[in-house]
Design an enzyme around this catalytic site. Structure first.
Site, PDB file in Angstrom:
ATOM      1  N   ASP A  43       0.850  -1.199   0.000  1.00 42.09           N
ATOM      2  CA  ASP A  43       0.000   0.000   0.000  1.00 42.09           C
ATOM      3  C   ASP A  43       0.885   1.248   0.000  1.00 42.09           C
ATOM      4  O   ASP A  43       0.386   2.373  -0.084  1.00 42.09           O
ATOM      5  CB  ASP A  43      -1.016  -0.006   1.152  1.00 42.09           C
ATOM      6  N   SER A  44       2.210   1.034   0.017  1.00 45.96           N
ATOM      7  CA  SER A  44       3.137   2.146  -0.221  1.00 45.96           C
ATOM      8  C   SER A  44       2.926   2.713  -1.624  1.00 45.96           C
ATOM      9  O   SER A  44       3.488   3.756  -1.962  1.00 45.96           O
ATOM     10  CB  SER A  44       4.594   1.690  -0.034  1.00 45.96           C
ATOM     11  N   ASP A  82      -1.076  -6.085  -0.476  1.00 45.87           N
ATOM     12  CA  ASP A  82      -1.409  -5.521   0.841  1.00 45.87           C
ATOM     13  C   ASP A  82      -2.918  -5.379   1.020  1.00 45.87           C
ATOM     14  O   ASP A  82      -3.614  -4.956   0.105  1.00 45.87           O
ATOM     15  CB  ASP A  82      -0.799  -4.106   0.949  1.00 45.87           C
ATOM     16  N   GLU A 114      -1.267  -5.932   8.176  1.00 44.69           N
ATOM     17  CA  GLU A 114      -0.566  -5.283   9.294  1.00 44.69           C
ATOM     18  C   GLU A 114      -1.251  -5.651  10.611  1.00 44.69           C
ATOM     19  O   GLU A 114      -2.483  -5.660  10.690  1.00 44.69           O
ATOM     20  CB  GLU A 114      -0.595  -3.762   9.130  1.00 44.69           C
ATOM     21  N   GLU A 181       8.985  -4.455  10.407  1.00 46.96           N
ATOM     22  CA  GLU A 181       9.403  -3.141   9.927  1.00 46.96           C
ATOM     23  C   GLU A 181       9.939  -2.309  11.082  1.00 46.96           C
ATOM     24  O   GLU A 181       9.292  -2.206  12.143  1.00 46.96           O
ATOM     25  CB  GLU A 181       8.195  -2.432   9.276  1.00 46.96           C
TER      26      GLU A 181
END
Ligand code: KIV
Length: 258
Positions: A43-44, A82, A114, A181
């Site tokens: 989703d970056s 994502d 996440e 991360e």
């Protein structure tokens, strides 16, 4: 040889796993030709391609669009998509539907979600339904507004304990790998030893079972802040700007077309 989630799991202890992000067919093809093991349609995409300041505004429709573009490159690398902001925290049926659309319509072969131990029950339902899940612990960029910024995780003993518990809970419910991360390097090493599935690091030091970088960062195409852990293997941004400048000048000077 097509790389599957099994391949990724089996690489632990054999050699470091290599992953990058990609958001379109062109970059996916280059990454695949370089022999990466998996491509994350992160989703970056929101911050690297779409001009958003965080990943929070990224929607499922955007993820479907970019995942499908990556899949059209037909990479040998595993394609992981994502799950966007908050989808994993809503109704389970909505999450399941999002995973199915990413896999059936767009061509993802796994999803990334996440969240730590608090997501284990939900992720367990997905893995039991046959959806391969890459877990994501440590810094969770989707929680940017709650965190008030990005920072390193695992520096205190309490955070270290939580991170290890998160990783073990996610392994237990069937995640094929865990991404961590911005986790303290020593703590990442401990997590990697505790897990039997691979730990893929970003900004988490050398003791993980593999590494992932955001493609725009590693290619030198990021405008603005580049995290200090990033190694830039090229300066494509400068080259692209230079090419545009030269082209614009030649058109203005009536040198192109000659
Ligand atoms: O979206 C993304 O690019 C990520 C990175 C941590 C790899 O999740």
């Amino acid at each position: 040889m097509r790389i599957s989630t099994q391949t990724i799991s089996l690489l632990k202890g054999e050699r470091p796993i290599v992953a990058v992000t990609a958001y379109d067919a062109v970059m996916a093809r280059y990454a695949d030709e370089a022999g990466v093991d998996f491509i994350l349609v992160g989703d970056s995409v929101g911050t690297t391609q779409l001009g958003f300041e965080t990943t929070v505004p990224v929607t499922l429709e955007m993820m479907l669009h970019h995942t499908a573009a990556v899949a059209r490159a037909k990479p040998s690398a595993l394609i992981v998509a994502d799950i966007p902001f908050a989808v994993a925290h809503g109704e389970f049926a909505t999450l399941l539907d999002a995973c199915c659309r990413l896999m059936q319509e767009a061509g993802a072969e796994a999803v990334k979600i996440e969240g730590g131990a608090c997501m284990a029950a939900t992720i367990g339902r997905l893995t039991r339904a046959g959806i391969p899940v890459l877990a994501h612990i440590g810094l969770l960029p989707q929680q940017y507004h709650q965190l008030g910024g990005y920072r390193k995780f695992g520096r205190s003993e309490a955070e270290k304990v939580i991170l290890v518990e998160d990783a073990l809970a996610l392994e237990k419910v069937g995640c094929f790998a865990v991404l961590c991360e911005m986790v303290d390097g020593v703590v990442a090493g401990v997590i990697s030893q505790e897990l039997s599935v691979p730990l893929i690091g970003i900004g988490s030091g050398p003791h993980c079972d593999g590494q992932i970088l955001v493609t725009n960062d590693l290619l030198g195409m990021t405008t603005g802040y580049v995290p200090s852990f990033v190694k830039q293997y090229a300066q494509l941004g400068d080259q692209i700007r230079g090419a545009f400048v030269e082209y614009a000048q030649e058109v203005k000077d009536r040198k192109f077309p000659s």
